[in-house]
Scaffold this motif. Structure first.
Motif, short mmCIF file in Angstrom:
data_model
loop_
_atom_site.label_atom_id
_atom_site.label_comp_id
_atom_site.label_asym_id
_atom_site.label_seq_id
_atom_site.Cartn_x
_atom_site.Cartn_y
_atom_site.Cartn_z
N THR A 1 0.85 -1.19 0.00
CA THR A 1 0.00 0.00 0.00
C THR A 1 0.88 1.23 0.00
N VAL A 2 0.42 2.26 -0.69
CA VAL A 2 1.12 3.53 -0.79
C VAL A 2 0.18 4.63 -0.32
N ARG A 3 0.69 5.56 0.44
CA ARG A 3 -0.09 6.73 0.84
C ARG A 3 0.08 7.82 -0.21
N LEU A 4 -1.04 8.26 -0.75
CA LEU A 4 -1.03 9.33 -1.75
C LEU A 4 -0.96 10.69 -1.06
N PRO A 5 -0.63 11.74 -1.79
CA PRO A 5 -0.50 13.07 -1.17
C PRO A 5 -1.74 13.53 -0.41
N ASP A 6 -2.94 13.10 -0.83
CA ASP A 6 -4.15 13.53 -0.12
C ASP A 6 -4.51 12.60 1.04
N GLY A 7 -3.65 11.64 1.34
CA GLY A 7 -3.86 10.74 2.47
C GLY A 7 -4.53 9.43 2.14
N ARG A 8 -5.06 9.27 0.93
CA ARG A 8 -5.70 8.01 0.55
C ARG A 8 -4.67 6.90 0.40
N GLN B 1 9.73 -6.36 -13.43
CA GLN B 1 8.78 -6.47 -12.33
C GLN B 1 7.48 -5.80 -12.78
N LEU B 2 6.37 -6.37 -12.35
CA LEU B 2 5.06 -5.82 -12.65
C LEU B 2 4.50 -5.16 -11.41
N LEU B 3 4.11 -3.90 -11.53
CA LEU B 3 3.41 -3.20 -10.46
C LEU B 3 1.97 -3.01 -10.92
N ALA B 4 1.05 -3.72 -10.27
CA ALA B 4 -0.36 -3.69 -10.67
C ALA B 4 -1.16 -2.93 -9.62
N PRO B 5 -1.57 -1.68 -9.90
CA PRO B 5 -2.36 -0.92 -8.93
C PRO B 5 -3.82 -1.33 -8.95
N ASP B 6 -4.43 -1.31 -7.78
CA ASP B 6 -5.88 -1.50 -7.67
C ASP B 6 -6.55 -0.13 -7.71
N ARG B 7 -7.51 0.04 -8.59
CA ARG B 7 -8.16 1.34 -8.70
C ARG B 7 -8.95 1.66 -7.43
N PRO B 8 -9.27 2.92 -7.20
CA PRO B 8 -9.99 3.30 -5.97
C PRO B 8 -11.23 2.44 -5.73
N GLY B 9 -11.38 1.96 -4.49
CA GLY B 9 -12.50 1.11 -4.14
C GLY B 9 -12.30 -0.35 -4.46
N VAL B 10 -11.11 -0.72 -4.92
CA VAL B 10 -10.77 -2.11 -5.24
C VAL B 10 -9.70 -2.58 -4.26
N GLY B 11 -9.85 -3.77 -3.71
CA GLY B 11 -8.84 -4.33 -2.83
C GLY B 11 -8.54 -3.42 -1.66
N GLU B 12 -7.26 -3.07 -1.49
CA GLU B 12 -6.82 -2.22 -0.39
C GLU B 12 -6.90 -0.73 -0.72
N LEU C 1 -13.52 9.63 -9.30
CA LEU C 1 -12.60 8.92 -10.17
C LEU C 1 -12.77 9.32 -11.63
N THR C 2 -11.65 9.61 -12.29
CA THR C 2 -11.59 9.82 -13.74
C THR C 2 -10.36 9.10 -14.25
N PHE C 3 -10.25 8.98 -15.56
CA PHE C 3 -9.03 8.39 -16.12
C PHE C 3 -7.80 9.21 -15.75
N PRO C 4 -7.81 10.55 -15.91
CA PRO C 4 -6.64 11.32 -15.50
C PRO C 4 -6.37 11.27 -14.00
N SER C 5 -7.43 11.26 -13.17
CA SER C 5 -7.18 11.23 -11.72
C SER C 5 -6.44 9.96 -11.32
N PHE C 6 -6.77 8.84 -11.96
CA PHE C 6 -6.07 7.62 -11.60
C PHE C 6 -4.66 7.61 -12.17
N ALA C 7 -4.46 8.20 -13.34
CA ALA C 7 -3.10 8.34 -13.87
C ALA C 7 -2.25 9.15 -12.90
N HIS C 8 -2.82 10.21 -12.33
CA HIS C 8 -2.09 11.02 -11.35
C HIS C 8 -1.80 10.20 -10.09
N ASP C 9 -2.76 9.39 -9.65
CA ASP C 9 -2.54 8.54 -8.48
C ASP C 9 -1.36 7.60 -8.71
N VAL C 10 -1.32 6.98 -9.87
CA VAL C 10 -0.24 6.03 -10.16
C VAL C 10 1.10 6.74 -10.22
#
Length: 317
Positions: free
Chosen positions: A18-25, A66-77, A84-93
């Motif tokens: 798990t990674v903490r994003l700048p907004d705390g998520r 190595q493969l880094l597979a992110p779970d989109r918001p509301g998925v898994g952890e 959620l938008t396509f750009p917002s998730f690109a920024h998260d990654v």
């Protein structure tokens, strides 16, 4: 800082993070392979999760990937993010890669709807994406130009998603309960609804369990992440496909029963540096049976980009 969640000996070199994003998520990942190797970001499919990748420890070690597979918001952890938008998730990654101290260009791939997220990643961060692979990809349903190329079925599905959001939210909530309580019965039900090309792959021992577990994880948070992903898919994408400059390979099966191949050449023509790889008689799950070839091609694409980046400097010496 990323924090490992732990993994079993049977899942050697498959590590949840798990990674903490700048907004705390929190943003959840699954890492496959050695963290010292070249990074490839994998965007999972709709209603699924980062657990959908086949085991490939020896292959990843041989290719030094190595493969880094992110779970989109509301998925898994990953925490729910209702905007959620396509750009917002690109920024998260991108923020998560920074937290993991990964600064160099990476490979990016995506399966099904994950292909649109892969395109968004490459369009929003062209300097950080060296190569793209789109595996049985879809089109963004909310883009007017792409909408004209959708089949009648997909236009109807988009109309239902946007016109009756409460009904879809209820449906995904019900599905989340089915996956949690009756995972085997639910995966078997979905397999029966598929066309033959998909059944031939999904029903195989190993693949069936992999896709089952990925869906259970994907429908965490009462299916909220799946619903938000569907909403984002149906809105205007927020990026331009033409902004993708990285070399892009589209893998698609001629017998794909979920997203037919008819409009894939149209998508390839909108990309500056694209190559289409149509596989005869293959279905939507083609990545499972062609995983070695796909990863080997990604290694080649990354090597070619590395050479091209340094070739001009060498020529001046």
């Amino acid at each position: 800082m990323p924090q490992p969640l732990g993994h079993s000996a049977a899942d050697a070199l498959r590590t949840p993070l798990t990674v903490r994003l700048p907004d705390g998520r929190r943003l959840g990942f699954t890492r496959y392979g050695n963290p010292a190797h070249q990074v490839v970001v994998f965007h999972h499919g709709f209603g699924s999760s980062s657990l959908e990748l086949p085991p490939s420890v020896a292959l990843l070690n041989r290719l030094k990937l190595q493969l880094l597979a992110p779970d989109r918001p509301g998925v898994g952890e990953s925490d729910v993010y209702r905007r959620l938008t396509f750009p917002s998730f690109a920024h998260d990654v991108a923020a998560a890669l920074d937290a993991l101290h990964i600064t160099g260009p990476v490979g990016v791939m995506g399966w099904s709807v994950g292909g649109v997220h892969a395109l968004a990643q490459a369009a929003c961060y062209p300097e950080r994406v060296a190569a793209v692979q789109l595996l049985s990809t879809c089109l963004p349903l909310g883009e007017p130009a792409a909408y004209r190329h959708l089949t009648r079925t997909w236009k109807l599905l988009r109309w239902g998603q946007t016109g009756f959001p409460w009904l879809n939210r209820t449906t995904f909530l019900w599905l989340s309960r089915q996956w949690a309580r009756h995972p085997d019965r639910t995966i078997d039900g979905f397999v029966l609804l598929m066309r033959q090309a998909e059944q031939d792959v999904t029903g195989q021992p190993g693949f069936r369990e992999l896709l089952r577990d990925a869906a259970v994880y994907g429908f965490a948070h009462h299916g909220r992440g799946v619903y938000d992903d569907a909403q984002a898919w149906c809105r205007r994408p927020g990026f331009f496909i033409e902004d993708v400059q990285a070399p892009t390979v589209l893998w698609h099966g001629t017998a794909d029963g979920i997203w037919g191949p008819d409009n894939i050449p149209y998508l390839a023509n909108r990309l500056a540096n694209a190559r289409l790889n149509l596989l005869p008689d293959e279905g939507h799950m083609l990545y499972l049976e062609n995983w070695e070839a796909i990863l080997t091609e990604m290694r080649q694409l990354l090597d070619e980009q590395l050479v091209s980046r340094y070739q001009p400097a060498a020529a001046r010496i």
